[in-house]
Design a protein around this motif. Sequence first.
Motif, PDB file in Angstrom:
ATOM      1  N   GLU A 166     -17.013 -21.597 -43.834  1.00  0.00           N
ATOM      2  CA  GLU A 166     -17.684 -22.899 -43.766  1.00  0.00           C
ATOM      3  C   GLU A 166     -16.781 -24.013 -44.283  1.00  0.00           C
ATOM      4  N   HIS A 167     -15.647 -23.633 -44.896  1.00  0.00           N
ATOM      5  CA  HIS A 167     -14.745 -24.651 -45.445  1.00  0.00           C
ATOM      6  C   HIS A 167     -13.992 -25.408 -44.361  1.00  0.00           C
ATOM      7  N   LEU A 168     -13.932 -24.848 -43.150  1.00  0.00           N
ATOM      8  CA  LEU A 168     -13.084 -25.442 -42.109  1.00  0.00           C
ATOM      9  C   LEU A 168     -13.769 -26.637 -41.457  1.00  0.00           C
ATOM     10  N   ILE A 169     -13.028 -27.739 -41.319  1.00  0.00           N
ATOM     11  CA  ILE A 169     -13.556 -28.870 -40.559  1.00  0.00           C
ATOM     12  C   ILE A 169     -13.041 -28.738 -39.113  1.00  0.00           C
ATOM     13  N   ASP A 170     -13.710 -29.442 -38.188  1.00  0.00           N
ATOM     14  CA  ASP A 170     -13.369 -29.289 -36.763  1.00  0.00           C
ATOM     15  C   ASP A 170     -11.875 -29.520 -36.505  1.00  0.00           C
ATOM     16  N   GLU A 171     -11.306 -30.538 -37.168  1.00  0.00           N
ATOM     17  CA  GLU A 171      -9.884 -30.862 -36.929  1.00  0.00           C
ATOM     18  C   GLU A 171      -8.992 -29.683 -37.308  1.00  0.00           C
ATOM     19  N   GLU A 172      -9.354 -28.994 -38.375  1.00  0.00           N
ATOM     20  CA  GLU A 172      -8.543 -27.841 -38.795  1.00  0.00           C
ATOM     21  C   GLU A 172      -8.646 -26.718 -37.764  1.00  0.00           C
ATOM     22  N   VAL A 173      -9.844 -26.496 -37.272  1.00  0.00           N
ATOM     23  CA  VAL A 173     -10.014 -25.426 -36.265  1.00  0.00           C
ATOM     24  C   VAL A 173      -9.186 -25.773 -35.026  1.00  0.00           C
ATOM     25  N   LYS A 174      -9.230 -27.041 -34.642  1.00  0.00           N
ATOM     26  CA  LYS A 174      -8.464 -27.462 -33.450  1.00  0.00           C
ATOM     27  C   LYS A 174      -6.973 -27.271 -33.695  1.00  0.00           C
ATOM     28  N   GLU A 175      -6.531 -27.550 -34.932  1.00  0.00           N
ATOM     29  CA  GLU A 175      -5.106 -27.369 -35.249  1.00  0.00           C
ATOM     30  C   GLU A 175      -4.715 -25.889 -35.160  1.00  0.00           C
ATOM     31  N   VAL A 176      -5.598 -25.022 -35.621  1.00  0.00           N
ATOM     32  CA  VAL A 176      -5.316 -23.573 -35.526  1.00  0.00           C
ATOM     33  C   VAL A 176      -5.206 -23.193 -34.040  1.00  0.00           C
ATOM     34  N   ILE A 177      -6.158 -23.677 -33.251  1.00  0.00           N
ATOM     35  CA  ILE A 177      -6.167 -23.333 -31.817  1.00  0.00           C
ATOM     36  C   ILE A 177      -4.852 -23.785 -31.158  1.00  0.00           C
ATOM     37  N   GLU A 178      -4.473 -25.023 -31.436  1.00  0.00           N
ATOM     38  CA  GLU A 178      -3.237 -25.553 -30.839  1.00  0.00           C
ATOM     39  C   GLU A 178      -2.038 -24.701 -31.243  1.00  0.00           C
ATOM     40  N   ALA A 179      -1.967 -24.383 -32.543  1.00  0.00           N
ATOM     41  CA  ALA A 179      -0.806 -23.631 -33.046  1.00  0.00           C
ATOM     42  C   ALA A 179      -0.755 -22.238 -32.417  1.00  0.00           C
ATOM     43  N   VAL A 180      -1.901 -21.563 -32.342  1.00  0.00           N
ATOM     44  CA  VAL A 180      -1.909 -20.208 -31.764  1.00  0.00           C
ATOM     45  C   VAL A 180      -1.521 -20.281 -30.289  1.00  0.00           C
TER      46      VAL A 180
END
Length: 369
Positions: free
Chosen positions: A349-363
């Motif tokens: 629950e600590h993740l904000i949408d921008e962080e999730v998007k950054e993970v997606i982009e990086a992967v």
Amino acid sequence: MAIKFLDLKKQYLDIKGEIETAISNVVESSAFVGGSEVSAFGEEFSEFLGGSVRTLGVANGTDALEIAIESLALPKDSVVLVPANTFAASAEAVVRNGLRVQFVDCGADYTMDLADLESKITEQTSAILAVHLYGQSARIEEILEIAKEKNLRVIEDCAQAHEAKFKGQCVGTFGDIATFSFYPGKNLGAYGDGGAIVSRDSVLLRKCEEIAHHGGLKKYEHRIVGRNSRLDNLQAAILRVKLRHLAAWNTRRRKVAKLYFEGFKDCDSIILPEVKDSCFCVWHLFVIRIKNRDAVMTYLKQKGIEYGLHYPIALPNCPAFSHQSYVVESSTPNASAWQEEILSLPMGEHLIDEEVKEVIEAVKDAVCG
Ligand SMILES: Cc1ncc(COP(=O)(O)O)c(C=O)c1O
């Protein structure tokens, strides 16, 4: 931006006031073991699971498994079917009870593959240990049917599945007996170790209580040879606070998973977890499979994105569980092949949408170029 796999500090800061009041109440009361917080937590947790089971707090999820299995009094040397893809505690608890383990392969949802499960049942099999892995329910309805037909007991390991549901019913309420871990990093985690055994069967649960409390229900009454395994009052008070937030935290985990699914849907090289329609998954972990894992891990590290491997070595390939007298030899090809491919992405629950998007982009950058 550094992205954490798990952020317990952030979670604490969000509920600091409630936690500090709960801790100070216990310290003021000086009731550290077996106090009112333990019984109140037991009642609230049972209610949270739908009210059909009762809860016994114990010291951790491994003890919970060991004691729950002991309470079933399975024939010595009989075989318990355990998933190949799970944490070691699931298999340890079987062996420490003088029983033998037979590993069952995992399917695309990473829980027990039913065809493999059925093919491995013999005259020596006495129980199935169904693990609700990564926050997703095992195929529990079919497992119960198989168990009924073959006269086997069913233990549910719910260490990673607090509030996970199968057809609307919480896991932990299906089998003969079930266990939970409250290790700090779990969806519902204590500030130290903690665990619970739950069951509808009051006789079994009383037996567990005797085992966990030195063999008796009253002080100095040692009816059987027991041990000490207790959830303490401080952990129970903390868990009571966190239980009030659990559903909201799980909702956020589900939103994060949805973002991952949307973000990766156009990338064929990333194998996403399969989720059963009947399952309400609480996403303890979000595990993808990729071929070039080492390169992806290096790239994520450079970007400051944390990740995990669950599990880097499938249990049948660990020295403790390979070619030992207490393990029935059997092949688990998916678990063995996938140990090289699985990668757990940040989840919580600590993740904000921008962080999730950054993970997606990086992967995606690392996998698809
Ligand atoms: C599937 C599973 N079972 C059992 C356990 C053991 O729980 P504990 O660490 O509380 O002993 C864990 C903990 O990681 C787990 O993931």
